[in-house]
Scaffold this motif. Sequence first.
Motif, short mmCIF file in Angstrom:
data_model
loop_
_atom_site.label_atom_id
_atom_site.label_comp_id
_atom_site.label_asym_id
_atom_site.label_seq_id
_atom_site.Cartn_x
_atom_site.Cartn_y
_atom_site.Cartn_z
N GLU A 286 38.00 27.70 44.25
CA GLU A 286 38.41 26.52 45.02
C GLU A 286 39.19 26.94 46.26
N LEU A 287 39.98 28.00 46.14
CA LEU A 287 40.73 28.51 47.29
C LEU A 287 39.78 29.02 48.36
N VAL A 288 38.69 29.69 47.95
CA VAL A 288 37.69 30.17 48.89
C VAL A 288 37.07 28.99 49.65
N ILE A 289 36.78 27.91 48.92
CA ILE A 289 36.20 26.72 49.56
C ILE A 289 37.19 26.11 50.55
N THR A 290 38.45 26.01 50.15
CA THR A 290 39.48 25.45 51.04
C THR A 290 39.65 26.30 52.28
N GLN A 291 39.65 27.61 52.11
CA GLN A 291 39.78 28.51 53.25
C GLN A 291 38.61 28.31 54.22
N ALA A 292 37.37 28.18 53.67
CA ALA A 292 36.20 27.95 54.53
C ALA A 292 36.31 26.61 55.27
N MET A 293 36.88 25.60 54.62
CA MET A 293 37.05 24.29 55.25
C MET A 293 38.03 24.38 56.42
N LEU A 294 39.15 25.08 56.20
CA LEU A 294 40.15 25.24 57.27
C LEU A 294 39.56 26.02 58.45
N LYS A 295 38.78 27.04 58.15
CA LYS A 295 38.17 27.83 59.21
C LYS A 295 37.22 26.99 60.03
N GLN A 296 36.46 26.10 59.36
CA GLN A 296 35.51 25.26 60.07
C GLN A 296 36.24 24.25 60.96
N VAL A 297 37.32 23.66 60.44
CA VAL A 297 38.08 22.68 61.22
C VAL A 297 38.73 23.35 62.43
N GLU A 600 14.75 27.47 60.34
CA GLU A 600 14.95 27.01 61.71
C GLU A 600 16.11 27.73 62.40
N GLU A 601 17.19 27.99 61.65
CA GLU A 601 18.38 28.54 62.29
C GLU A 601 19.14 29.42 61.31
N LEU A 602 19.71 30.51 61.85
CA LEU A 602 20.63 31.34 61.07
C LEU A 602 22.04 30.88 61.40
N VAL A 603 22.72 30.25 60.44
CA VAL A 603 24.05 29.69 60.68
C VAL A 603 25.11 30.78 60.64
N GLY A 604 24.98 31.75 59.73
CA GLY A 604 25.95 32.82 59.63
C GLY A 604 26.05 33.34 58.21
N GLN A 605 27.00 34.24 58.01
CA GLN A 605 27.26 34.78 56.67
C GLN A 605 28.54 34.17 56.11
N GLN A 606 28.54 33.91 54.81
CA GLN A 606 29.71 33.27 54.21
C GLN A 606 29.78 33.63 52.73
N GLN A 607 31.00 33.80 52.25
CA GLN A 607 31.22 34.00 50.82
C GLN A 607 31.21 32.62 50.16
N VAL A 608 30.39 32.45 49.14
CA VAL A 608 30.26 31.13 48.52
C VAL A 608 30.58 31.21 47.03
N VAL A 609 31.08 30.10 46.51
CA VAL A 609 31.40 29.97 45.09
C VAL A 609 30.21 29.34 44.38
N VAL A 610 29.66 30.03 43.39
CA VAL A 610 28.46 29.56 42.70
C VAL A 610 28.82 28.49 41.67
N LYS A 611 28.17 27.34 41.80
CA LYS A 611 28.33 26.26 40.83
C LYS A 611 27.01 26.10 40.06
N ASN A 612 27.13 25.85 38.77
CA ASN A 612 25.95 25.73 37.92
C ASN A 612 25.26 24.40 38.19
N ILE A 628 29.74 24.52 47.49
CA ILE A 628 30.35 23.51 48.35
C ILE A 628 30.76 24.18 49.65
N LEU A 629 30.29 23.65 50.77
CA LEU A 629 30.60 24.22 52.07
C LEU A 629 31.96 23.73 52.57
N GLY A 630 32.41 24.32 53.66
CA GLY A 630 33.72 23.97 54.20
C GLY A 630 33.84 22.53 54.61
N ASP A 631 32.72 21.88 55.01
CA ASP A 631 32.79 20.48 55.41
C ASP A 631 32.57 19.53 54.24
#
Length: 654
Positions: A286-297, A600-612, A628-631
């Motif tokens: 969840e911290l990884v997801i929050t960090q990605a959200m802050l980076k996107q904002v 269509e597009e390469l958005v980038g590389q990101q560390q993601v949390v796997v959900k079942n 879950i993405l940053g947005d």
Amino acid sequence: MSMDLQRFHATYFEESREGLDAMEAGLLALEGGSLDPEVVNSVFRAAHSIKGGAATFGFDKMASLTHVLETLLDEIRAGKRALAASALDAMLGSVDVLRALLAEAEQGKPADPAAVAAVHARLEQELGGSGESKAAAAAGPEPEGWNIAFAPAPSLFMSGNDPLRILRELEHLGTLEVDARFERLPTFAQLDPLEACIAWDLGLRGKVPRSAIDDVFAWVVDDCELDIQPQPAAAAAAVATAPVVAATPAAAQAAVPVAGQPAAEAESSIRVSVDKVDALINLVGELVITQAMLKQVSGGLDPGLAERLTAGLELLERNTRDLQEAVIGVRMLPVDAVFRRFPRLVRDLSARLGKQVRLRTVGEGTELDKGLIEKIADPLVHLVRNSIDHGLEAPEARRAAGKDETGTITLAASHQGGHIVIEVADDGRGLNRDKILAKAAERGLAIPDNPSDAQVWDLIFQPGFSTADQVTDLSGRGVGMDVVRRNIQALGGEVQLESGEGRGTRVVIRLPLTLAILDGMVVSTGGEILILPLNHVLEALQPQAEDIRTVAGDGRVLRVRGEYLPLLSLAGHYAFGAGGRESLVVVVEGDGQKLALQVEELVGQQQVVVKNLERNYRRVPGISGATILGDGRVALIVDVGGLVRLRQQLPQAA
């Protein structure tokens, strides 16, 4: 005041399982010719520990069996009897029965009483009915008795030990006089029932070997102050009628740890429930997801105004990754936790089939997520059984082929990129291509024209496929390799098979390092975001129109540096409505085969949390999970190996 001992059961069961594994490994080492006395001692200590806990918790059948086993081991380590092959067989049999009795105590699953009685009788037979007296016989002159000052550390109960059990064991050795010392006993209001507060002055009368007393205290020596001294002859004669003289004040003071000083060196490890570790990993996710959200904002802010915020977010990203790696490391265990069960399996199965087999293990220290270790064991057991039953020839056949009569099974583990690779190989007869094709034709399986070896070997993974000439309790029922592949794929892994006739067979399993978090390439197509696991990605490119061809029976292909790769539109495959503008290609590899994926597009590389996804929605072919993405949006994680297999199974466009 009674204590609820059930709270210690889980620790005892886990330690006993470890003890049984150690016993089995030690006994197999002895059978293999090891002459190290410490091996016998390690087996004895494991049996003694299991016996002591069983007696404490009231598991009488386990205590009774380990008592006989312990006596036999004590005579062997004291040099009073030779280590016979029959004794080793009996002791290995007792390990199996003790595992069953442990399961009975832990899960209520009854052990076979006939098997318990048979092993008990075999051990008694090895002792020859006189082992008890011989084990207690003195090797030389012994004192007439012993004075023992025993002051448990306050934490003694937490290690699963109990002073009363120790006193009961001493009573079996001779006449015991007991005096309790209460100088450390606090007031009732301050009393903690989980702390040992009573010390003991003990007088043990009889010609008891010092080693027998040491064995009783073997598992508490680091959790107590202990002083064992021989009794004078006169004192020994009077011990039954007179109490033992109390320790001097100085001795009593020495038995009490000084405040602020630990009674023993601090433990270097602790036992933590897996559920707690999983909860911690989930929070880090969840911290990884929050960090990605802050980076996107922060990306939408003025760089000049947000310079310090950006620097802080970059530091947070580094710290989050370090924290995530450290927490996942807690769940990592050496693959030896699985490998160490195979020496016994190979020993028993080779003897049963009349084959000579040596087991070679490589990379036992390679670490793998605990969840994967627990689930990979059964597929590996099946593969090793197959190698011994089907792969290795009988000694006379190997001799006729110019081979060593003893076949070799190799278990190897290593890290390769973002995967752990486990190999099961044998130097046996190898797979018979013609026989496999004949069986496939007999069962009506689809066979490609002029199939490659890899395509032929892949037929073995079809449900119900078997080339065994007769059905036995080991093989021939057609239940096996398809289950192996399905179980490994369920873990996000892949399995490949390589073989050469007369040269053996090699099964290669690739697994993710962990099931929790992965590095992914984020792509968009058809108005949706998808995640491609980075360890499957080879390259990304923008193809030219002339490099795309349509091949009859093979669908569309893309030419990449002279190599033609199957071409798949992700938007078309997943039926995204807004597809058709896919100008980029990502080349991926799964199950040993390459695939070109249009996006269509390469958005980038990101560390993601796997959900079942299956647990929260349903199983989707070609999708291994979600994140879950940053947005806050949900993105699907592409199952590259699943896409490769799905494409092989479906008819291709002309």
